[in-house]
Write a protein that holds these residues in place. Structure first.
Motif, PDB file in Angstrom:
ATOM      1  N   UNK A 182       6.734 -35.984 -48.861  1.00 21.22           N
ATOM      2  CA  UNK A 182       5.448 -36.585 -48.501  1.00 21.22           C
ATOM      3  C   UNK A 182       4.719 -36.874 -49.812  1.00 21.22           C
ATOM      4  N   UNK A 183       4.608 -38.168 -50.145  1.00 13.02           N
ATOM      5  CA  UNK A 183       3.953 -38.581 -51.384  1.00 13.02           C
ATOM      6  C   UNK A 183       2.580 -39.139 -51.038  1.00 13.02           C
ATOM      7  N   UNK A 184       1.531 -38.448 -51.472  1.00  7.20           N
ATOM      8  CA  UNK A 184       0.171 -38.753 -51.045  1.00  7.20           C
ATOM      9  C   UNK A 184      -0.630 -39.361 -52.198  1.00  7.20           C
ATOM     10  N   UNK A 185      -1.156 -40.560 -51.946  1.00  9.28           N
ATOM     11  CA  UNK A 185      -2.075 -41.181 -52.902  1.00  9.28           C
ATOM     12  C   UNK A 185      -3.488 -41.020 -52.357  1.00  9.28           C
ATOM     13  N   UNK A 186      -4.357 -40.353 -53.112  1.00 14.51           N
ATOM     14  CA  UNK A 186      -5.718 -40.053 -52.677  1.00 14.51           C
ATOM     15  C   UNK A 186      -6.704 -41.048 -53.264  1.00 14.51           C
ATOM     16  N   UNK A 187      -7.640 -41.502 -52.439  1.00 14.50           N
ATOM     17  CA  UNK A 187      -8.665 -42.418 -52.914  1.00 14.50           C
ATOM     18  C   UNK A 187      -9.745 -41.646 -53.686  1.00 14.50           C
ATOM     19  N   UNK A 188     -10.277 -42.266 -54.706  1.00 16.78           N
ATOM     20  CA  UNK A 188     -11.418 -41.720 -55.462  1.00 16.78           C
ATOM     21  C   UNK A 188     -11.152 -40.293 -55.950  1.00 16.78           C
ATOM     22  N   UNK A 189      -9.964 -40.089 -56.485  1.00 12.29           N
ATOM     23  CA  UNK A 189      -9.644 -38.758 -57.010  1.00 12.29           C
ATOM     24  C   UNK A 189      -8.787 -38.883 -58.257  1.00 12.29           C
ATOM     25  N   UNK A 190      -9.118 -38.052 -59.222  1.00 11.74           N
ATOM     26  CA  UNK A 190      -8.273 -37.911 -60.407  1.00 11.74           C
ATOM     27  C   UNK A 190      -8.330 -36.449 -60.821  1.00 11.74           C
ATOM     28  N   UNK A 191      -7.188 -35.868 -61.053  1.00 10.74           N
ATOM     29  CA  UNK A 191      -7.158 -34.454 -61.406  1.00 10.74           C
ATOM     30  C   UNK A 191      -5.753 -33.909 -61.276  1.00 10.74           C
ATOM     31  N   UNK A 192      -5.598 -32.659 -61.658  1.00 11.51           N
ATOM     32  CA  UNK A 192      -4.300 -31.994 -61.643  1.00 11.51           C
ATOM     33  C   UNK A 192      -4.228 -31.075 -60.429  1.00 11.51           C
ATOM     34  N   UNK A 193      -3.303 -31.373 -59.513  1.00 12.78           N
ATOM     35  CA  UNK A 193      -3.141 -30.565 -58.303  1.00 12.78           C
ATOM     36  C   UNK A 193      -1.832 -29.780 -58.301  1.00 12.78           C
ATOM     37  N   UNK A 194      -1.078 -29.832 -59.387  1.00 15.40           N
ATOM     38  CA  UNK A 194       0.232 -29.190 -59.421  1.00 15.40           C
ATOM     39  C   UNK A 194       0.160 -27.715 -59.054  1.00 15.40           C
ATOM     40  N   UNK A 195       1.029 -27.339 -58.099  1.00 20.44           N
ATOM     41  CA  UNK A 195       1.198 -25.957 -57.623  1.00 20.44           C
ATOM     42  C   UNK A 195       0.015 -25.461 -56.785  1.00 20.44           C
ATOM     43  N   UNK A 196      -0.984 -26.315 -56.562  1.00 20.84           N
ATOM     44  CA  UNK A 196      -2.106 -25.931 -55.714  1.00 20.84           C
ATOM     45  C   UNK A 196      -1.802 -26.305 -54.262  1.00 20.84           C
ATOM     46  N   UNK A 197      -2.352 -25.564 -53.290  1.00 21.18           N
ATOM     47  CA  UNK A 197      -2.111 -25.908 -51.887  1.00 21.18           C
ATOM     48  C   UNK A 197      -2.901 -27.147 -51.488  1.00 21.18           C
ATOM     49  N   UNK A 198      -2.251 -28.040 -50.764  1.00 18.80           N
ATOM     50  CA  UNK A 198      -2.898 -29.264 -50.285  1.00 18.80           C
ATOM     51  C   UNK A 198      -2.621 -29.393 -48.796  1.00 18.80           C
ATOM     52  N   UNK A 199      -3.690 -29.543 -48.014  1.00 18.25           N
ATOM     53  CA  UNK A 199      -3.505 -29.758 -46.570  1.00 18.25           C
ATOM     54  C   UNK A 199      -3.651 -31.247 -46.286  1.00 18.25           C
TER      55      UNK A 199
END
Length: 327
Positions: free
Chosen positions: A211-228
């Motif tokens: 599941x490859x998710x492109x988020x609007x209006x976001x920039x940042x490092x999410x590696x290894x963090x939980x994402x719902x």
């Protein structure tokens, strides 16, 4: 009043008996606990399903676990509930045994709609066939997964569309394709976006569904963090583009479409809320106004609300039609 509690089994009995063919999970234990808490469940017993537990007789499960171990004062189950070694107990057995000890049992009938009983099997089929909106109506919420963000090959970033990459793990794998999604980030931040569920055919294929998710209006490092990730709508099947340039153009089109759809729905929700508030005020006017006048006004507002929803659905249908011409 007695506090409300729940009893579940982990791992899933099918995963224990058929470890090479475990069930596709709609929810994981942590999801289930959080959802039950919102429904007023005060405590949750998660019983370990192992060899010894699987050999427990139906009578022992009632006498030693539910009554003796947990101290249940009232029990509730579905009509198809089966338990004990070789499924030796059912709802009738539970009722008879529990009532001997002065403990009542409520057998809850199946919830159904015009198409039949609402079951996890039916919801799984809808998700696998690409109907997350229909599944949401049966669930009472949008179906979602929560997984850690994994490191990828950074191709999305090179194309100008950085993605958060997740695998499904024990979750059900929905239909492959492009989805409108909403993501809950750590810290309570929520962003709309678009996601590709599939195996990257443009790049030669991948053995694992991602599941490859492109988020609007976001920039940042999410590696290894939980994402719902909440799956709101299915747009179309996964496409094998002829080139990376074509892939980039396709992602850009999806972004434009999904962003407009999100704005449209937000505007509709605001108008819908305003109408609901005005209707509530209208209903509170009696006895200051005559009943006939009040009912006439309410009818006018109800008609307006229906017209608003009809207009919204028409615009959205036109939007999907335009989108389908592109893909």
């Amino acid at each position: 009043d007695l506090p409300l509690g729940g009893v579940t089994f982990e791992p899933h009995p099918r995963a224990f008996f058929r470890p090479d063919d475990p069930p596709c999970r709609l929810t994981l234990p942590s999801d289930r606990a959080a959802l039950l808490e919102t429904l007023g469940v005060r405590f949750l017993y998660q019983l370990r399903f192992d060899r010894a537990f699987s050999e427990l007789s139906a009578e022992a499960f009632v006498e030693d676990v539910l009554l003796g171990g947990l101290g249940a004062r009232h029990l509730a189950c579905g009509p198809d509930f089966a338990f004990g070694h070789r499924r030796g107990g059912d709802a009738r057995f539970l009722t008879e045994r529990a009532e001997r000890h002065g403990v009542g049992v409520s057998v809850i009938p199946k919830l159904a709609d015009a198409e039949g009983p609402i079951s996890s099997t039916r919801i799984r089929r809808l998700l696998k066939d690409g109907y997350p909106e229909r599944a949401a109506r049966l669930l009472g919420r949008y179906w979602s997964i929560e997984r850690p963000v994994e490191r990828g090959d950074r191709l999305g970033r090179e194309l100008g569309f950085p993605t958060a990459n997740l695998t499904f793990g024990p979750y059900l794998e929905p239909a492959r394709g492009i989805y409108v999604v909403r993501a809950a980030l750590p810290g309570g931040v929520v962003r709309d976006g678009v996601a590709n569920v599939g195996r990257r055919p443009t790049l030669g294929g991948d053995p694992l569904t991602r599941c490859e998710v492109f988020l609007f209006d976001f920039s940042g490092d999410l590696y290894e963090l939980p994402l719902r990730v909440f799956f709101l709508a299915y747009l179309h099947e996964e496409i094998a583009y002829p080139s990376l340039d074509a892939l980039k153009a396709g992602i850009a089109a999806e972004k434009t479409f999904t962003a407009y759809r999100a704005k449209l729905e937000k505007r509709f929700r605001i108008q819908e809320k305003r109408l609901a508030e005005e209707q509530k005020e209208l209903r509170a006017r009696l006895p200051k106004e005559s009943r006939a006048a009040r009912e006439r006004d309410i009818k006018e507002f109800t008609t307006g609300e229906q017209a608003l929803r009809k207009k919204f659905l028409k615009i959205r249908a036109e939007l999907y039609a335009e989108h389908n011409k592109l893909f």
